[in-house]
Scaffold this active site. Sequence first.
Site, mmCIF file in Angstrom:
data_model
loop_
_atom_site.group_PDB
_atom_site.id
_atom_site.type_symbol
_atom_site.label_atom_id
_atom_site.label_comp_id
_atom_site.label_asym_id
_atom_site.label_seq_id
_atom_site.Cartn_x
_atom_site.Cartn_y
_atom_site.Cartn_z
ATOM 1 N N SER A 49 -2.154 33.493 72.380
ATOM 2 C CA SER A 49 -2.060 33.982 73.753
ATOM 3 C C SER A 49 -3.371 34.513 74.323
ATOM 4 O O SER A 49 -3.519 34.596 75.536
ATOM 5 C CB SER A 49 -0.993 35.073 73.858
ATOM 6 N N LYS A 119 -3.110 41.997 75.004
ATOM 7 C CA LYS A 119 -3.333 41.263 76.249
ATOM 8 C C LYS A 119 -4.466 41.946 77.012
ATOM 9 O O LYS A 119 -4.952 43.010 76.627
ATOM 10 C CB LYS A 119 -2.081 41.261 77.136
#
EC number: 3.4.21.89
Length: 275
Positions: A49, A119
């Site tokens: 990711s 993230k």
Amino acid sequence: MTQPADKPIAKKSATNEWVETFIVVVEALLIAIFLRFFFYQPFSIPTASMQQTLMIGDYFVANKFVWGYGKHSFSLGRYGDFALLDFELPISNRIFGREPNRGDVAVFRPVPQDQEYIKRVVGLPGDRIQVTAGRLYINGTMVEREEVGKALDTDSNGDTREVTVYRETFPEGTTHIIQEIGDDLQLDNTPEYVVPAGHYFMMGDNRDRSADSRVLSQVGYVPAVNLIAKAEARFFSIKDNIAPWQIWQWPANVRWDRMFQGVSSDQPYGGTAAP
């Protein structure tokens, strides 16, 4: 007469050396645990990711005190499904530290989850965030991006796709690398999200392969108190998520060019995001 008297003294000296060695080892271990508990903690990347910023098989250290301490700050990490000293503090606000900046790479615990995510901080409290036709909008303004090349991206299931690599520039002027499979995939057209007070909006740099704040049921808005640490520097990297202790695999699989580098805002584009 002196020889028999010397023997017990020698035995006692050897015993003392073992005890002293044991004490030194225990002290060193306690110091390491203290540093990991309060200041810097290592993490590894098992998914795609955040590629290319953080690739599968990257190991990095994260700063636990720069943003202060929250609910999940005092943990020694997880090994598979097993958590070491993982407990939740009964607090509703962070203790000490500054607020994250847009563009920081954060380790955090989403409210619906019991494991750490990593993230990039995209939305600050009060921001309006939306993705339309693959383009990110912050407070109604399209975020600038510049195409820098093509690459191959391989996820944790071994699925390889061609991606377009962009240099994205936030309103504050910080830049970072993102990549897209396309601009018309599942999360490329979203409603407008309004970030609640005391929360942050997170997105992965691998935009089409990231379950992030765009998925409210899985990640959603991240409370400030759920932040754990700020990613700062890679110290090891190996292909295919090979266990680092398999030293015989190092010559062919260690990514030496990714070691001992900061997790900076603008990663150099290397032409490929996968082994």
